[in-house]
Scaffold this motif. Structure first.
Motif, PDB file in Angstrom:
ATOM      1  N   ILE A 154       0.857  -1.187   0.000  1.00 36.41           N
ATOM      2  CA  ILE A 154       0.000   0.000   0.000  1.00 36.41           C
ATOM      3  C   ILE A 154       0.894   1.238   0.000  1.00 36.41           C
ATOM      4  CG2 ILE A 154      -0.160   0.219   2.518  1.00 36.41           C
ATOM      5  CD1 ILE A 154      -3.149   0.655   0.137  1.00 36.41           C
ATOM      6  N   GLY A 155       0.453   2.308  -0.650  1.00 33.06           N
ATOM      7  CA  GLY A 155       1.208   3.556  -0.623  1.00 33.06           C
ATOM      8  C   GLY A 155       0.940   4.337   0.652  1.00 33.06           C
ATOM      9  N   TRP A 156       1.759   5.357   0.887  1.00 32.42           N
ATOM     10  CA  TRP A 156       1.665   6.183   2.096  1.00 32.42           C
ATOM     11  C   TRP A 156       1.449   7.637   1.706  1.00 32.42           C
ATOM     12  CZ3 TRP A 156       5.263   9.751   4.520  1.00 32.42           C
ATOM     13  CH2 TRP A 156       4.928  10.077   5.843  1.00 32.42           C
ATOM     14  N   LYS A 157       0.325   8.205   2.145  1.00 29.86           N
ATOM     15  CA  LYS A 157      -0.054   9.577   1.814  1.00 29.86           C
ATOM     16  C   LYS A 157       0.906  10.551   2.496  1.00 29.86           C
ATOM     17  CE  LYS A 157      -5.053   8.818   1.235  1.00 29.86           C
ATOM     18  NZ  LYS A 157      -5.275   7.401   1.580  1.00 29.86           N
ATOM     19  N   PHE A 158       1.681  11.266   1.689  1.00 25.91           N
ATOM     20  CA  PHE A 158       2.648  12.210   2.228  1.00 25.91           C
ATOM     21  C   PHE A 158       2.134  13.638   2.133  1.00 25.91           C
ATOM     22  CE2 PHE A 158       6.747  14.621   1.187  1.00 25.91           C
ATOM     23  CZ  PHE A 158       6.971  14.955   2.508  1.00 25.91           C
ATOM     24  N   MET A 159       1.942  14.133   0.929  1.00 27.06           N
ATOM     25  CA  MET A 159       1.554  15.522   0.703  1.00 27.06           C
ATOM     26  C   MET A 159       0.376  15.536  -0.272  1.00 27.06           C
ATOM     27  SD  MET A 159       4.181  18.582  -0.458  1.00 27.06           S
ATOM     28  CE  MET A 159       5.372  18.223   0.850  1.00 27.06           C
ATOM     29  N   ARG A 160      -0.698  16.283   0.088  1.00 28.09           N
ATOM     30  CA  ARG A 160      -1.917  16.252  -0.705  1.00 28.09           C
ATOM     31  C   ARG A 160      -2.522  17.654  -0.799  1.00 28.09           C
ATOM     32  NH1 ARG A 160      -6.091  11.932   1.192  1.00 28.09           N
ATOM     33  NH2 ARG A 160      -5.917  11.218  -0.965  1.00 28.09           N
ATOM     34  N   VAL A 161      -3.138  17.934  -1.942  1.00 31.38           N
ATOM     35  CA  VAL A 161      -3.889  19.174  -2.131  1.00 31.38           C
ATOM     36  C   VAL A 161      -5.319  18.790  -2.493  1.00 31.38           C
ATOM     37  CG1 VAL A 161      -4.028  21.354  -3.353  1.00 31.38           C
ATOM     38  CG2 VAL A 161      -1.790  20.338  -2.911  1.00 31.38           C
ATOM     39  N   HIS A 162      -6.290  19.390  -1.807  1.00 29.69           N
ATOM     40  CA  HIS A 162      -7.686  18.968  -1.885  1.00 29.69           C
ATOM     41  C   HIS A 162      -8.498  19.836  -2.852  1.00 29.69           C
ATOM     42  CE1 HIS A 162     -11.932  18.838  -0.255  1.00 29.69           C
ATOM     43  NE2 HIS A 162     -11.670  17.551  -0.396  1.00 29.69           N
ATOM     44  N   THR A 163      -9.278  19.172  -3.718  1.00 29.64           N
ATOM     45  CA  THR A 163     -10.193  19.865  -4.615  1.00 29.64           C
ATOM     46  C   THR A 163     -11.632  19.501  -4.266  1.00 29.64           C
ATOM     47  OG1 THR A 163     -10.334  18.148  -6.344  1.00 29.64           O
ATOM     48  CG2 THR A 163      -8.441  19.654  -6.431  1.00 29.64           C
ATOM     49  N   ARG A 164     -12.565  20.391  -4.652  1.00 28.62           N
ATOM     50  CA  ARG A 164     -13.971  20.136  -4.351  1.00 28.62           C
ATOM     51  C   ARG A 164     -14.864  20.967  -5.270  1.00 28.62           C
ATOM     52  NH1 ARG A 164     -15.012  23.521   1.326  1.00 28.62           N
ATOM     53  NH2 ARG A 164     -15.082  25.581   0.361  1.00 28.62           N
TER      54      ARG A 164
END
Length: 308
Positions: free
Chosen positions: A124-134
């Motif tokens: 499984i991958g590991w969530k490091f850095m994320r930018v959220h859209t909506r």
């Protein structure tokens, strides 16, 4: 700077990343230092009281993140993320002061250090850095992600340490990032600098749009993704940044940890629900910039970046 890697006597949270050699592209680190003037967000944690829970003061949400002086990349303080054995809840969220939209850009930079002996989960991958859209005023249209592969070996990820993923794309497009697993993998016990850039559009630059994703480690370009969109609809908006906000368990057995140094796996009860062990990581000098007040540094390819 203190060097102890023993976890604090406080509950859960996550973060970090590192490497030995520059990865893909061979682009040199930028010159100059960004002091944070005019940035959307900048925090070096120096003015905080050690031991304070800063989850909802410095940041806007998350799970038990603390001001700490047992590690720092610069100065004497940092933010410490403590993960519980089997805990999935972790990390921080930082809301933007104003929404971004189609054509806008964001840069997120931080220093990170994982404790010696850090373990990911296998498969499984590991969530490091994320930018959220909506969609405007609604909850979620997907994240633009920078993942560590952990022990993941599918979709061409067997020979690299990182990948980018765009959830706004219909099939959650994944792109391997970097030159090799050995060159770009994190090195627990060391500080390194990580930066991600996203330009928002429904199509990548190679497909007639303007969407781009770039990542750097220690100021050296790791990857440029040009062929996938970074938002599902031109009317959507970008509202926040996440750092290590979920420790993914594998989706099915076997439940195993993955050691990024030895690349060995081991049975882990904790991996079934979250972190394979109790462990900590630290971040420092976190900065967010947008095209409203962009970075002034460039790498040797001319790409704007916050830099090291």
């Amino acid at each position: 700077m203190a060097t102890s890697d023993s976890p604090l006597n406080v509950p859960n949270v996550t973060l970090a990343v590192a490497r030995l050699e520059p990865g893909g592209g061979g682009v040199s680190p930028p010159s100059g230092t960004d002091d944070g003037t005019g940035a959307e967000f900048f925090e070096d944690f120096e003015g905080l009281t050690v031991g304070d829970d800063i989850t909802n003061t410095v940041f806007d949400s998350g799970f038990q993140v603390y001001a700490a002086d047992d590690q720092a990349s610069v100065g004497t303080k940092s933010a410490r993320f403590d993960n519980n054995d089997g805990g999935s809840q972790t990390g921080i969220q930082k809301n933007l002061s104003s929404m971004l939209g189609q054509g806008d850009e964001i840069w997120v930079r931080l220093d990170a250090r994982w404790q010696e002996g850090w373990l990911f989960n296998n498969n499984i991958g590991w969530k490091f850095m994320r930018v959220h859209t909506r969609p405007v005023g609604q909850s979620n249209a997907g994240y633009v992600d920078w993942y560590n592969c952990g022990g993941r070996r599918d979709q061409g990820l067997d020979s690299v340490a990182w990948y980018h993923r765009s959830e706004p794309e219909a099939d959650y497009d994944i792109r391997a990032a970097g030159s090799s697993r050995a060159a770009d993998q994190i090195i627990p016990g060391e500080w390194h600098t990580y930066e991600m850039y996203v330009k928002f559009d429904t199509e990548g630059v190679d497909n007639g749009g303007t969407a781009l994703i770039r990542s750097w480690i220690d100021g050296v370009l790791l990857e440029e993704v040009r062929d996938i969109g970074t938002m599902a609809d031109a009317a959507h908006e970008v509202d926040r940044v996440h750092i290590c906000t979920f420790f993914n368990p594998p989706t099915s057995a076997p439940f195993e940890s993955f050691d990024p140094v030895t690349e060995q796996t081991a049975a882990s009860a904790g991996a079934e629900t979250g972190s394979p062990q109790a462990q900590s990581m630290w971040i420092d000098r976190m900065m967010i910039r947008t095209n409203a007040n962009p970075p002034v540094n460039t790498d040797s390819a001319g790409n704007l970046c916050i830099g090291v």
